[in-house]
Design an enzyme around this catalytic site. Structure first.
Site, PDB file in Angstrom:
ATOM      1  N   ASP A 118      -9.978 -11.942   0.112  1.00 38.75           N
ATOM      2  CA  ASP A 118      -8.735 -12.918   0.625  1.00 38.75           C
ATOM      3  C   ASP A 118      -9.551 -14.197   0.762  1.00 38.75           C
ATOM      4  O   ASP A 118     -10.604 -14.176   1.005  1.00 38.75           O
ATOM      5  CB  ASP A 118      -8.967 -12.462   2.502  1.00 38.75           C
ATOM      6  CG  ASP A 118      -8.028 -13.425   3.455  1.00 38.75           C
ATOM      7  OD1 ASP A 118      -7.534 -14.294   3.241  1.00 38.75           O
ATOM      8  OD2 ASP A 118      -7.209 -12.512   4.389  1.00 38.75           O
ATOM      9  N   ASP A 154      -6.819 -16.444  -7.643  1.00 40.26           N
ATOM     10  CA  ASP A 154      -5.964 -16.865  -7.912  1.00 40.26           C
ATOM     11  C   ASP A 154      -5.608 -17.999  -7.087  1.00 40.26           C
ATOM     12  O   ASP A 154      -5.091 -19.743  -6.674  1.00 40.26           O
ATOM     13  CB  ASP A 154      -4.289 -16.202  -7.321  1.00 40.26           C
ATOM     14  CG  ASP A 154      -4.367 -16.271  -6.230  1.00 40.26           C
ATOM     15  OD1 ASP A 154      -4.910 -15.830  -5.011  1.00 40.26           O
ATOM     16  OD2 ASP A 154      -3.265 -16.262  -5.354  1.00 40.26           O
ATOM     17  N   THR A 191      -4.194  -5.457 -11.787  1.00 39.14           N
ATOM     18  CA  THR A 191      -3.338  -5.481 -10.531  1.00 39.14           C
ATOM     19  C   THR A 191      -1.759  -5.105 -10.289  1.00 39.14           C
ATOM     20  O   THR A 191      -1.624  -6.365 -10.798  1.00 39.14           O
ATOM     21  CB  THR A 191      -4.505  -6.030  -9.147  1.00 39.14           C
ATOM     22  OG1 THR A 191      -4.182  -7.083  -8.984  1.00 39.14           O
ATOM     23  CG2 THR A 191      -5.682  -5.919  -8.974  1.00 39.14           C
ATOM     24  N   GLU A 194      -2.193  -9.218  -8.914  1.00 44.19           N
ATOM     25  CA  GLU A 194      -2.325 -10.272  -9.667  1.00 44.19           C
ATOM     26  C   GLU A 194      -0.742 -10.119 -10.754  1.00 44.19           C
ATOM     27  O   GLU A 194      -0.962 -11.395 -11.190  1.00 44.19           O
ATOM     28  CB  GLU A 194      -3.419  -9.058 -10.849  1.00 44.19           C
ATOM     29  CG  GLU A 194      -4.117 -10.260 -11.986  1.00 44.19           C
ATOM     30  CD  GLU A 194      -5.044  -9.580 -12.372  1.00 44.19           C
ATOM     31  OE1 GLU A 194      -5.769 -10.394 -13.275  1.00 44.19           O
ATOM     32  OE2 GLU A 194      -5.405  -8.451 -12.115  1.00 44.19           O
TER      33      GLU A 194
END
Length: 218
Positions: A118, A154, A191, A194
């Protein structure tokens, strides 16, 4: 109406209580499927578990420990794991900080994976971010010499913070140097989140560090 959460596990239950990992508890947790010395890889915050299961399938002789704070995610992956032939995965429901700080022995881990934690984007929440200097020091101390720390995000702002924290840890060596991180994904299963983010054109940053110095000279 949402789906009802199923608690039954049809097959072996590979969940482990956090307190059972103290001392030599980790070795006991993997017995009789694996015996010491364990080649231990720890996936912190495994989410849906795609990477964890892929790593276990690719190397049946390695011990894979998945750590996830969400009880629902741990339960769902335990039910999924029970339907496979894999016997080298154990799951624990707890925070990453608690498991790394209290349950893992120094120099006992071959690799850590921290994928897309997170980012806590609001400035007032930055203190809640997982990859802080004190926690990174704990990760480094738990890595065996030559052990690897993989991380990914990201979020641009979090990437800058991670780069600063990791660069400041003297026990770790940046494998992407002189760049702070890589932009191409490592050779691993992506993932689900992802894949979604990359499909949206969101840039992901990938970190790879190696444990170098011993704690004795830190």
């Amino acid at each position: 109406m949402g789906r009802t959460l199923k608690y039954d596990i049809e097959g072996a239950d590979f969940r482990v209580a956090p307190e059972a990992l103290a001392g030599d508890g980790l070795a006991k947790a993997f017995a009789p499927d694996l015996y010491p010395p364990l080649r231990l890889t720890v996936d912190l915050g495994f989410g849906r578990g795609e990477l964890l299961l892929a790593l276990a399938q690719a190397d049946p002789g390695a011990a894979l420990l998945g750590v996830e704070y969400s009880f629902k995610r741990v339960l769902k992956l335990a039910r999924r794991l029970a339907r496979t032939e894999l016997r080298n995965v154990r799951l624990v429901c707890d925070t990453a900080e608690a498991i790394v700080g209290d349950r893992l022995l120094p120099s006992s881990v071959a690799a850590f994976w921290v994928n897309f934690p997170d980012p806590w984007p609001k400035k007032r929440h930055h203190r809640r971010r997982l990859l802080q200097p004190a926690f990174v020091r704990q990760l480094a101390l738990r890595l065996a010499p030559g052990g690897l720390l993989h991380a990914a995000t990201d979020h641009e702002g979090y990437a800058e913070a991670i780069a600063e924290v990791l660069a400041g840890e003297p026990l770790l060596e940046n494998l992407h140097a002189p760049a702070a991180f890589g932009l191409e994904p490592p050779e691993r299963v992506a993932t689900a989140y992802e894949l979604e983010w990359r499909a949206q054109g969101r840039a992901c940053r990938y970190f790879a560090y190696r444990r170098t110095r011993s704690a004795a000279v830190a």
